[in-house]
Design an enzyme around this catalytic site. Structure first.
Site, mmCIF file in Angstrom:
data_model
loop_
_atom_site.group_PDB
_atom_site.id
_atom_site.type_symbol
_atom_site.label_atom_id
_atom_site.label_comp_id
_atom_site.label_asym_id
_atom_site.label_seq_id
_atom_site.Cartn_x
_atom_site.Cartn_y
_atom_site.Cartn_z
ATOM 1 N N THR A 54 -101.823 -27.976 77.692
ATOM 2 C CA THR A 54 -100.371 -27.829 77.566
ATOM 3 C C THR A 54 -99.688 -29.196 77.494
ATOM 4 O OG1 THR A 54 -100.401 -25.725 78.724
ATOM 5 C CG2 THR A 54 -98.286 -26.849 78.626
ATOM 6 N N CYS A 55 -100.164 -30.138 78.290
ATOM 7 C CA CYS A 55 -99.551 -31.468 78.326
ATOM 8 C C CYS A 55 -99.711 -32.178 76.986
ATOM 9 C CB CYS A 55 -100.154 -32.297 79.453
ATOM 10 S SG CYS A 55 -99.940 -31.532 81.082
ATOM 11 N N SER A 56 -100.870 -32.031 76.348
ATOM 12 C CA SER A 56 -101.134 -32.697 75.066
ATOM 13 C C SER A 56 -100.524 -31.966 73.880
ATOM 14 C CB SER A 56 -102.646 -32.835 74.844
ATOM 15 O OG SER A 56 -103.198 -33.767 75.741
#
Length: 168
Positions: A54-56
């Site tokens: 999700t962060c990337s």
């Protein structure tokens, strides 16, 4: 837990520098949070870890995409803080092509996360103590807005939410 109106914790984060100069050596360099935030408006977001799905795929790219709009709304700098070491944050910056738009700040020992009270214990999943996912607008070191995600969610710490708050 940190809240609106509080000062950022007096901690030191680390930032990987690709180029020597301006007092910075190649490699990890300390960033005094109080000094670095003084007199600036900062869009700060934190996440559990670099290179996570999700962060990337969503979190960091949203801040890169909204860079110009955040600057136009009065944001001086965008900070991404994660409980990783400076080398990992530097590699993630290269991978995500932050190109000087987002400062990739490492909270290797989770001192910043602990001081804010926004920790996420992923010890049971083999990842140790991490930062919760959140965003905040900071002016002269003081928290103006704070958006904390519910566990497993990605709804309020995105760049669009923080941009609306910066404009508001």
């Amino acid at each position: 837990m940190i809240k609106v109106g509080d000062q950022l914790p007096a901690t030191t984060l680390m930032e990987f520098s690709e180029v020597e100069g301006g007092g910075c050596s190649l490699g990890p360099n300390p960033v005094d949070v109080a000094k670095a935030s003084a007199g600036k408006t900062i869009a700060l977001f934190a996440l559990p870890g670099a290179f996570t799905p999700t962060c990337s795929a969503k979190h960091l790219p949203g801040y890169i995409q909204h860079f110009d709009a955040l600057k136009a709304a009065g944001v001086d700098e965008i900070w991404c803080v994660s409980v990783n070491d400076a080398f990992v944050m530097g590699a993630w910056a290269r991978d995500q092509k932050t190109n000087g738009k987002v400062r990739m700040l490492a909270d290797g020992d989770a001192a910043f996360a602990k001081a804010t009270g926004l920790t996420l214990d992923l010890t049971g999943k083999g990842m140790g103590l991490r930062s919760n996912r959140y965003s905040m607008l900071v002016k002269d070191g003081k928290v103006v807005t704070l958006n904390i995600e519910a566990p497993g969610k990605f709804e309020v710490s995105d760049a669009a939410t923080l941009l609306a708050q910066a404009k508001g």
